[in-house]
Design a protein around this motif. Structure first.
Motif, PDB file in Angstrom:
ATOM      1  N   ASP A 249      28.869  78.948  84.358  1.00  0.00           N
ATOM      2  CA  ASP A 249      28.532  77.626  84.547  1.00  0.00           C
ATOM      3  C   ASP A 249      27.257  77.232  83.647  1.00  0.00           C
ATOM      4  O   ASP A 249      27.262  76.400  83.014  1.00  0.00           O
ATOM      5  CB  ASP A 249      28.319  77.104  86.057  1.00  0.00           C
ATOM      6  CG  ASP A 249      29.444  77.185  86.863  1.00  0.00           C
ATOM      7  OD1 ASP A 249      30.456  77.135  86.118  1.00  0.00           O
ATOM      8  OD2 ASP A 249      29.281  77.298  87.985  1.00  0.00           O
ATOM      9  N   PHE A 250      26.364  78.184  83.556  1.00  0.00           N
ATOM     10  CA  PHE A 250      25.292  78.177  82.841  1.00  0.00           C
ATOM     11  C   PHE A 250      25.602  77.824  81.321  1.00  0.00           C
ATOM     12  O   PHE A 250      25.130  76.833  80.635  1.00  0.00           O
ATOM     13  CB  PHE A 250      24.270  79.199  82.961  1.00  0.00           C
ATOM     14  CG  PHE A 250      23.072  79.072  81.832  1.00  0.00           C
ATOM     15  CD1 PHE A 250      21.848  78.677  82.536  1.00  0.00           C
ATOM     16  CD2 PHE A 250      23.299  79.708  80.627  1.00  0.00           C
ATOM     17  CE1 PHE A 250      20.642  78.605  81.825  1.00  0.00           C
ATOM     18  CE2 PHE A 250      22.086  79.371  79.919  1.00  0.00           C
ATOM     19  CZ  PHE A 250      20.741  79.159  80.417  1.00  0.00           C
ATOM     20  N   ILE A 251      26.561  78.854  80.683  1.00  0.00           N
ATOM     21  CA  ILE A 251      27.011  78.653  79.638  1.00  0.00           C
ATOM     22  C   ILE A 251      27.790  77.341  79.169  1.00  0.00           C
ATOM     23  O   ILE A 251      27.543  76.911  78.108  1.00  0.00           O
ATOM     24  CB  ILE A 251      27.861  79.774  79.109  1.00  0.00           C
ATOM     25  CG1 ILE A 251      27.168  81.332  79.211  1.00  0.00           C
ATOM     26  CG2 ILE A 251      28.525  79.915  77.596  1.00  0.00           C
ATOM     27  CD1 ILE A 251      28.085  82.501  79.564  1.00  0.00           C
ATOM     28  N   ARG A 252      28.785  76.904  80.083  1.00  0.00           N
ATOM     29  CA  ARG A 252      29.552  75.734  79.900  1.00  0.00           C
ATOM     30  C   ARG A 252      28.782  74.677  79.767  1.00  0.00           C
ATOM     31  O   ARG A 252      28.814  73.781  78.982  1.00  0.00           O
ATOM     32  CB  ARG A 252      30.448  75.654  81.142  1.00  0.00           C
ATOM     33  CG  ARG A 252      31.536  76.812  81.272  1.00  0.00           C
ATOM     34  CD  ARG A 252      32.761  76.104  81.573  1.00  0.00           C
ATOM     35  NE  ARG A 252      33.847  76.938  81.736  1.00  0.00           N
ATOM     36  CZ  ARG A 252      34.099  77.821  82.928  1.00  0.00           C
ATOM     37  NH1 ARG A 252      33.541  77.476  83.922  1.00  0.00           N
ATOM     38  NH2 ARG A 252      35.069  78.798  82.954  1.00  0.00           N
ATOM     39  N   ASP A 253      27.469  74.591  80.661  1.00  0.00           N
ATOM     40  CA  ASP A 253      26.615  73.448  80.620  1.00  0.00           C
ATOM     41  C   ASP A 253      25.853  73.385  79.377  1.00  0.00           C
ATOM     42  O   ASP A 253      25.976  72.470  78.603  1.00  0.00           O
ATOM     43  CB  ASP A 253      25.622  73.755  81.830  1.00  0.00           C
ATOM     44  CG  ASP A 253      24.961  72.522  82.022  1.00  0.00           C
ATOM     45  OD1 ASP A 253      24.776  71.520  81.450  1.00  0.00           O
ATOM     46  OD2 ASP A 253      24.385  72.379  83.212  1.00  0.00           O
TER      47      ASP A 253
ATOM     48  N   ALA B  48      32.565  85.010  80.313  1.00  0.00           N
ATOM     49  CA  ALA B  48      31.572  84.193  79.699  1.00  0.00           C
ATOM     50  C   ALA B  48      31.562  84.009  78.164  1.00  0.00           C
ATOM     51  O   ALA B  48      31.318  83.191  77.598  1.00  0.00           O
ATOM     52  CB  ALA B  48      30.516  85.124  79.778  1.00  0.00           C
ATOM     53  N   LEU B  49      32.268  84.996  77.345  1.00  0.00           N
ATOM     54  CA  LEU B  49      32.661  84.993  76.013  1.00  0.00           C
ATOM     55  C   LEU B  49      33.717  83.803  75.881  1.00  0.00           C
ATOM     56  O   LEU B  49      33.368  82.931  74.894  1.00  0.00           O
ATOM     57  CB  LEU B  49      33.467  86.170  75.623  1.00  0.00           C
ATOM     58  CG  LEU B  49      32.486  87.386  75.646  1.00  0.00           C
ATOM     59  CD1 LEU B  49      33.102  88.702  75.313  1.00  0.00           C
ATOM     60  CD2 LEU B  49      31.354  87.196  74.515  1.00  0.00           C
ATOM     61  N   ASP B  50      34.585  83.634  76.695  1.00  0.00           N
ATOM     62  CA  ASP B  50      35.636  82.382  76.725  1.00  0.00           C
ATOM     63  C   ASP B  50      34.982  81.136  76.731  1.00  0.00           C
ATOM     64  O   ASP B  50      35.077  80.056  76.313  1.00  0.00           O
ATOM     65  CB  ASP B  50      36.807  82.415  77.516  1.00  0.00           C
ATOM     66  CG  ASP B  50      38.047  83.442  76.704  1.00  0.00           C
ATOM     67  OD1 ASP B  50      37.832  83.823  75.696  1.00  0.00           O
ATOM     68  OD2 ASP B  50      38.638  84.130  77.546  1.00  0.00           O
ATOM     69  N   ALA B  51      33.921  81.179  77.740  1.00  0.00           N
ATOM     70  CA  ALA B  51      33.092  79.955  77.912  1.00  0.00           C
ATOM     71  C   ALA B  51      31.968  79.593  76.601  1.00  0.00           C
ATOM     72  O   ALA B  51      31.510  78.339  76.770  1.00  0.00           O
ATOM     73  CB  ALA B  51      32.185  80.055  79.120  1.00  0.00           C
ATOM     74  N   GLY B  52      32.023  80.513  75.997  1.00  0.00           N
ATOM     75  CA  GLY B  52      30.981  80.264  74.504  1.00  0.00           C
ATOM     76  C   GLY B  52      30.023  81.129  74.576  1.00  0.00           C
ATOM     77  O   GLY B  52      29.153  80.781  73.323  1.00  0.00           O
TER      78      GLY B  52
END
Lengths: 229, 550
Positions: A66-70, A94-98
């Motif tokens: 969520d941190f990464i998406r945010d 996490a990698l897919d989230a960015g």
């Protein structure tokens, strides 16, 4: 570090780990901002000046994903994840989230700094055009679509070439299977992972000295691939 | 007049067989309905009355006929004979409604006789003066018989309906009681209570596998004899009711009803009547079958409730195990990460520490790393031993994990001579890359551990007919030949004295992972060293469309 002094935000709830990470960064000539919670980490990044985020996936107040998406909604900063070795699923998410790269615990100072350097270099040179690449004895001219090895031109199929181009554009970065499938084959092939395996194998046979022990197109087991010049 | 009477007498004689034929027809009809009715267990039981009471009813019917005659006698002058007939018919009807069919039939005949004797001229004689009265008699008899039959049938049906309602209510109550039952013992009690009212001894036999001869667990009842056991088994295996007369009256079970639920037969209900009346038991078979099916449904419900509860427990235990493992993993990994990181910081310190201190810091770091490695192996083994590892299988090239595992172990393999013999055109294999990488790492680590520096380590793979065959061998002393079968056991070590660091977990993990993939793994000695071979089943990889343009 050359160029300007880099600033790294370290988001990690374990003070001892935070301490040695910041220690190592300091010796490398990086300034570091410590954050024990996700909230504090986001605030530190928002305050500006940061060049890189090092993020522990197991934070007490927020899921790392969520941190990464945010963060990704408002910042393109490179993100390096710290995670346990066995947690492949978390890494992929996490990698897919960015996120850009990951480091498995426990890690040494050397591994940490190598990743940090690579990510900062990419970050700083992200705007530059790279029409030509060279790795090992292979040269790639992206303008003329020519790949040569030891001076002799090598024939790549369209897909092989596209795959190589995506990897070159993301040098040093871990690319998940899903991401590569999407970039090279398009959304319809997302579940056809074996295509990727076959084409990576062919690319290795054409470009690597020893395909069984590749030096450039590296396997990140259970996660994806990483291109290392 | 005399001639006339003689003529009428002839007619009367002719009329009698006609009436007899009609009567016979009725008796047949009545007999038929009785047969049909007797099928209903309790209902049939209730309609059978004690013979002395039945006799009383005939007397009562006769008395009613006499009473009608006495009542109608004074009215003989006032009323037409046709109307007096009506009074007799009314009597027959009342008899049919109140006293049943037999007395009503009797009343019909008796009424005709009384009417003839007292009212039809010549009075006080059975002789008939006017032949037309024979028609009156015939009609009177026929109407009497028909009405009596209909009325009796009606009351019988009512009684029967009431009995059936009672039976239904009893079954409903049984179902309700069974619905609340939570254990087989309780079910047995309820069944015993219900069937005990019918004077039956109940044994509930629940199938539980076990022995071939008597695969049941018995609830209630006395110990069954060998013969009874074989009947029970036969009912269970053939899924059909077994009835036997040979044991009747010996207190033994003579009816065996399979407790058949939709999915499977759950057991057998064995009934031993406390009386010798086998026919009565037979009459009640529909009821017994209903009870058996109710019991079967209840037992199946208990079975599924039990299974669901067990499943829930298992899930809870699994959740607990997972959470313990993950918190253990986190709590132990964190200090190790700190230790490795801080020790490494000391090693790389600028300006450098005195040489001895740098070396010490390096040792601390390496030991912490190997402790982490041990921890990972332990956690992995715990996960694998739980037995429900979900493999993240994908079609991929075996070559890939060769590359990644040798890269992971690059430092360790630096002073060994690594020979990789993996053909370029291996087919794709379906496996969990992370776990298989663990297998290769463990095998390579072992090879390093049990070989001298500079020794040759060979990683070999080839596609067999049905399986991918992989071998890792190393120069060295090999496995101790007397314990080569045990090397895959948990905590088994190659040498008696653990001169080399390790836990004996590595090969056990390899075996668990390979077995989970449906492969095989063996350890063997070859001239000049040890070798571990494993196989992975080859399947049919998914098709690949080749690019159109070359």
């Amino acid at each position: 570090m050359s160029e300007t002094q880099a600033c790294v935000v370290v988001v990690e709830d374990e003070p001892q780990i935070r301490r040695f990470v910041c220690d190592a960064l300091g010796k490398e000539g990086c300034a570091s901002l410590q954050a024990a919670t996700a909230r504090a980490g986001l605030d530190a990044v928002a305050a500006g000046r940061a060049d890189l985020v090092i993020l522990d996936l197991g934070l007490p107040d927020m899921n790392g994903i969520d941190f990464i998406r945010d963060l990704r909604t408002w910042s393109p900063l490179p993100i390096l994840i710290l995670s346990a070795r066995s947690a492949e699923r978390d890494k992929i998410a996490a990698l897919d989230a960015g996120a850009d790269d990951y480091l498995c615990k426990p890690f040494g100072v050397g591994e940490l700094l190598a990743r940090v350097r690579a990510l900062l270099r990419r970050h700083w040179h992200s705007g530059e055009s790279m029409p030509r690449h060279q790795f090992g004895d292979v040269e790639v001219d992206l303008v003329r679509h020519v790949v040569s090895r030891g001076g002799a031109e090598i024939h790549l199929t369209q897909i092989e070439y596209r795959l190589l181009a995506v990897m070159l554009a993301n040098r040093g970065k871990v690319l998940t299977h899903r991401h590569l499938m999407q970039e090279v084959w398009g959304p319809g092939y997302r579940e056809q992972g074996h295509y990727l395996r076959i084409y990576v194998g062919r690319l290795r046979q054409k470009l690597e000295l020893d395909p069984a022990q590749p030096q450039h197109i590296l396997t990140e087991t259970g996660v994806g691939y990483r291109f290392q010049p | 007049m005399g001639r006339e009477a003689a003529g009428r007498g002839v007619s009367a004689v002719q009329a009698v067989p006609c009436a007899r034929a009609m009567f016979t027809l009725f008796l047949l009809h009545i007999y038929d309905t009785r047969v049909i009715c007797s099928g209903h267990g309790l209902a049939a039981m209730r309609t059978l009355l004690p013979s002395d009471r039945r006799g009383g009813r005939y007397l009562l019917a006769a008395a009613l006929c006499v009473l009608t005659t006495l009542g109608a006698a004074p009215l003989r002058e006032l009323l037409d004979l046709a109307n007096i007939v009506m009074l007799f018919l009314l009597t027959v009807f009342v008899c049919a409604v109140r006293l049943g069919r037999g007395p009503a039939v009797m009343a019909a005949f008796f009424g005709v006789a009384l009417f003839d004797f007292f009212f039809v001229p010549p009075q006080l004689s059975l002789a008939v003066a006017d032949a037309q009265y024979l028609v009156t008699f015939a009609v009177m008899l026929a109407v009497g018989l028909i009405t009596s039959h209909l009325a009796a049938l009606l009351s019988e049906r009512t009684e029967e309906a009431q009995a059936r309602e009672q039976e239904t209510r009893a079954l409903y109550e049984l179902a309700r009681d069974l619905g609340g039952a939570l254990a087989i013992a309780q079910v047995t009690d309820i069944a015993r209570r219900f069937l005990g009212r019918l004077d039956m001894d109940v044994s509930l036999l629940i199938a539980e596998g076990g022995s071939e001869v008597f695969p049941f667990r018995q609830y209630g009842g006395r110990h069954l004899s060998e013969l009874e056991q074989s009947f029970a088994r036969s009912a269970y295996q053939r899924r059909s009711i077994v009835e036997t007369d040979s044991l009747a009256g010996m207190g033994a079970a003579i009816v065996f009803l399979p407790l058949a639920a939709p999915a499977h037969v759950l057991g057998v209900l064995a009934l031993a009547p406390q009386r010798d009346d086998v026919d009565e038991l037979r009459q009640q078979r529909p009821l017994l079958e209903a009870v058996a099916s109710l019991l079967a449904i209840t037992l199946e419900r208990l079975h599924y409730a039990d299974a669901a509860q067990r499943g829930e427990l298992q899930v809870a235990a699994e959740r607990l195990r997972t959470s313990i493992l993950s918190s253990l993993s986190h709590d132990l990994r964190t200090p190790l990460t700190t230790l490795v990181g801080l020790a490494d910081t000391l090693v790389h310190r600028q300006p450098a520490l005195p040489e001895g201190a740098t070396e010490t810091a390096g040792i601390i770091r390496d030991q912490a790393r190997s402790m982490h490695h041990l921890l990972s192996n332990l956690l992995e083994m715990a996960r694998l031993q739980a037995g429900n590892v979900t493999l993240n299988k994908e079609w991929q090239a075996f070559e890939e994990i060769v590359g990644s595992s040798t890269r992971l172990l690059a430092t360790l393999l630096a002073d060994r001579q690594l020979v990789i013999e993996v053909p370029r055109q291996l087919p794709l294999v379906c496996f969990d890359a992370v776990l298989l990488e663990r297998v290769l790492c463990n095998l390579l680590e072992n090879a390093v551990k049990y070989s001298p520096p500079g020794a040759r380590i060979r990683l070999f793979a080839r596609a067999g007919e049905t399986a991918l065959e992989v071998a890792v061998d190393n120069d060295g002393t090999g496995f101790p030949s007397d314990r080569i079968d045990q090397v895959f056991n948990l905590f088994a070590r190659g040498e008696q004295e653990p001169a080399v660091a390790g836990t004996g977990l590595g090969l056990a993990i390899c075996k668990a992972i390979i077995i989970a993939h449906g492969g095989t793994i063996v350890a063997e000695n070859r001239p000049g060293g040890a070798c571990v071979r494993f196989t992975l089943p080859l399947g049919t990889p998914p098709a690949v469309e080749e690019e159109v343009s070359a």
